[in-house]
Design a protein around this motif. Structure first.
Motif, PDB file in Angstrom:
ATOM      1  N   ASP A 285      44.550  39.808  46.993  1.00 36.35           N
ATOM      2  CA  ASP A 285      44.614  41.195  47.457  1.00 36.35           C
ATOM      3  C   ASP A 285      45.928  41.857  47.059  1.00 36.35           C
ATOM      4  OD1 ASP A 285      42.097  40.867  48.546  1.00 36.35           O
ATOM      5  OD2 ASP A 285      42.818  40.664  50.619  1.00 36.35           O
ATOM      6  N   ARG A 286      47.025  41.118  47.201  1.00 34.72           N
ATOM      7  CA  ARG A 286      48.338  41.657  46.819  1.00 34.72           C
ATOM      8  C   ARG A 286      48.396  41.927  45.322  1.00 34.72           C
ATOM      9  NH1 ARG A 286      53.040  38.048  49.154  1.00 34.72           N
ATOM     10  NH2 ARG A 286      54.308  39.908  48.849  1.00 34.72           N
ATOM     11  N   ALA A 287      47.889  40.993  44.527  1.00 33.93           N
ATOM     12  CA  ALA A 287      47.910  41.155  43.078  1.00 33.93           C
ATOM     13  C   ALA A 287      47.024  42.319  42.645  1.00 33.93           C
ATOM     14  CB  ALA A 287      47.459  39.866  42.397  1.00 33.93           C
ATOM     15  N   GLU A 288      45.873  42.435  43.254  1.00 36.72           N
ATOM     16  CA  GLU A 288      44.961  43.525  42.906  1.00 36.72           C
ATOM     17  C   GLU A 288      45.608  44.877  43.203  1.00 36.72           C
ATOM     18  OE1 GLU A 288      40.240  44.193  43.207  1.00 36.72           O
ATOM     19  OE2 GLU A 288      41.234  43.809  45.126  1.00 36.72           O
TER      20      GLU A 288
ATOM     21  N   ALA B 211      47.170  26.504  35.395  1.00 33.58           N
ATOM     22  CA  ALA B 211      47.952  27.690  35.050  1.00 33.58           C
ATOM     23  C   ALA B 211      47.674  28.124  33.614  1.00 33.58           C
ATOM     24  CB  ALA B 211      49.434  27.418  35.251  1.00 33.58           C
ATOM     25  N   VAL B 212      47.439  27.177  32.717  1.00 33.11           N
ATOM     26  CA  VAL B 212      47.177  27.502  31.313  1.00 33.11           C
ATOM     27  C   VAL B 212      45.986  28.453  31.215  1.00 33.11           C
ATOM     28  CG1 VAL B 212      46.374  26.523  29.128  1.00 33.11           C
ATOM     29  CG2 VAL B 212      48.201  25.413  30.385  1.00 33.11           C
TER      30      VAL B 212
ATOM     31  N   HIS C  94      55.806  36.912  42.459  1.00 35.23           N
ATOM     32  CA  HIS C  94      54.982  36.247  43.483  1.00 35.23           C
ATOM     33  C   HIS C  94      54.187  35.128  42.809  1.00 35.23           C
ATOM     34  CE1 HIS C  94      55.883  39.711  46.026  1.00 35.23           C
ATOM     35  NE2 HIS C  94      55.593  40.454  44.970  1.00 35.23           N
ATOM     36  N   PRO C  95      54.815  33.967  42.605  1.00 39.16           N
ATOM     37  CA  PRO C  95      54.172  32.901  41.819  1.00 39.16           C
ATOM     38  C   PRO C  95      52.830  32.425  42.401  1.00 39.16           C
ATOM     39  CG  PRO C  95      56.490  32.422  42.190  1.00 39.16           C
ATOM     40  CD  PRO C  95      56.149  33.605  43.046  1.00 39.16           C
ATOM     41  N   ARG C  96      51.966  32.017  41.481  1.00 36.13           N
ATOM     42  CA  ARG C  96      50.715  31.365  41.869  1.00 36.13           C
ATOM     43  C   ARG C  96      51.070  30.094  42.625  1.00 36.13           C
ATOM     44  NH1 ARG C  96      48.120  28.651  38.257  1.00 36.13           N
ATOM     45  NH2 ARG C  96      45.995  28.994  38.923  1.00 36.13           N
ATOM     46  N   VAL C  97      50.289  29.791  43.631  1.00 36.78           N
ATOM     47  CA  VAL C  97      50.502  28.567  44.404  1.00 36.78           C
ATOM     48  C   VAL C  97      49.257  27.703  44.252  1.00 36.78           C
ATOM     49  CG1 VAL C  97      50.901  27.603  46.702  1.00 36.78           C
ATOM     50  CG2 VAL C  97      51.976  29.774  46.049  1.00 36.78           C
TER      51      VAL C  97
ATOM     52  N   SER D 168      46.065  39.636  32.839  1.00 35.38           N
ATOM     53  CA  SER D 168      46.626  40.841  32.232  1.00 35.38           C
ATOM     54  C   SER D 168      48.147  40.761  32.241  1.00 35.38           C
ATOM     55  CB  SER D 168      46.184  42.069  33.034  1.00 35.38           C
ATOM     56  OG  SER D 168      46.816  42.050  34.311  1.00 35.38           O
ATOM     57  N   PRO D 169      48.806  41.534  31.389  1.00 35.32           N
ATOM     58  CA  PRO D 169      50.273  41.570  31.428  1.00 35.32           C
ATOM     59  C   PRO D 169      50.793  41.984  32.813  1.00 35.32           C
ATOM     60  CG  PRO D 169      49.476  42.617  29.420  1.00 35.32           C
ATOM     61  CD  PRO D 169      48.276  42.335  30.279  1.00 35.32           C
ATOM     62  N   GLU D 170      50.067  42.877  33.460  1.00 38.07           N
ATOM     63  CA  GLU D 170      50.460  43.314  34.807  1.00 38.07           C
ATOM     64  C   GLU D 170      50.411  42.162  35.799  1.00 38.07           C
ATOM     65  OE1 GLU D 170      48.546  46.867  32.716  1.00 38.07           O
ATOM     66  OE2 GLU D 170      48.100  44.740  32.914  1.00 38.07           O
ATOM     67  N   LEU D 171      49.380  41.330  35.680  1.00 34.41           N
ATOM     68  CA  LEU D 171      49.258  40.195  36.591  1.00 34.41           C
ATOM     69  C   LEU D 171      50.338  39.154  36.298  1.00 34.41           C
ATOM     70  CD1 LEU D 171      47.882  38.748  38.896  1.00 34.41           C
ATOM     71  CD2 LEU D 171      46.173  37.887  37.260  1.00 34.41           C
ATOM     72  N   VAL D 172      50.613  38.909  35.034  1.00 28.92           N
ATOM     73  CA  VAL D 172      51.676  37.967  34.672  1.00 28.92           C
ATOM     74  C   VAL D 172      53.004  38.452  35.264  1.00 28.92           C
ATOM     75  CG1 VAL D 172      52.997  36.987  32.760  1.00 28.92           C
ATOM     76  CG2 VAL D 172      50.500  37.114  32.616  1.00 28.92           C
TER      77      VAL D 172
END
Length: 101
Positions: free
Chosen positions: A28-31, A58-59, A76-79, A66-70
């Motif tokens: 939700d935060r990423a979206e 992660a690969v 806010h790293p992926r967990v 998207s570049p925005e998500l990266v």
């Protein structure tokens, strides 16, 4: 089934439920942060479900993000579940130690 095994399964289910909540919040935060631009062109062309970018390797996630998500993940790293599980266990152990102290 022994009480010990039952307790282990219950703990695992509790950790998975908590992780599911973390994933929902992260998605939700990423979206919101990306205005819904979660997938790159390659991810869109392959019909990737954006929610799957928050699970698994992660690969794969970075291959379709998207570049925005990266950029969002830089702040806010992926967990992964493994990372979350280690944190969750440390928290339970700290609660146990505090309870017997």
């Amino acid at each position: 089934m022994s009480a010990l095994v039952r307790a282990g399964f219950a703990d695992y289910r509790a950790a998975r439920d908590a992780y599911d909540s973390v994933l929902t919040l992260a998605y939700d935060r990423a979206e919101a942060a990306t205005n819904g631009a979660l997938l790159n062109a390659r991810g869109k062309a392959k019909g990737v479900d954006p929610a799957t970018l928050f699970l698994g390797p992660a690969v794969r996630a970075y291959a379709y993000a998207s570049p925005e998500l990266v950029e969002h993940w830089e702040q806010h790293p992926r967990v992964t579940f493994t990372e979350f599980e280690q944190w969750w266990i440390r928290e339970r152990e700290a609660e146990y130690v505090a309870a017997i102290a």
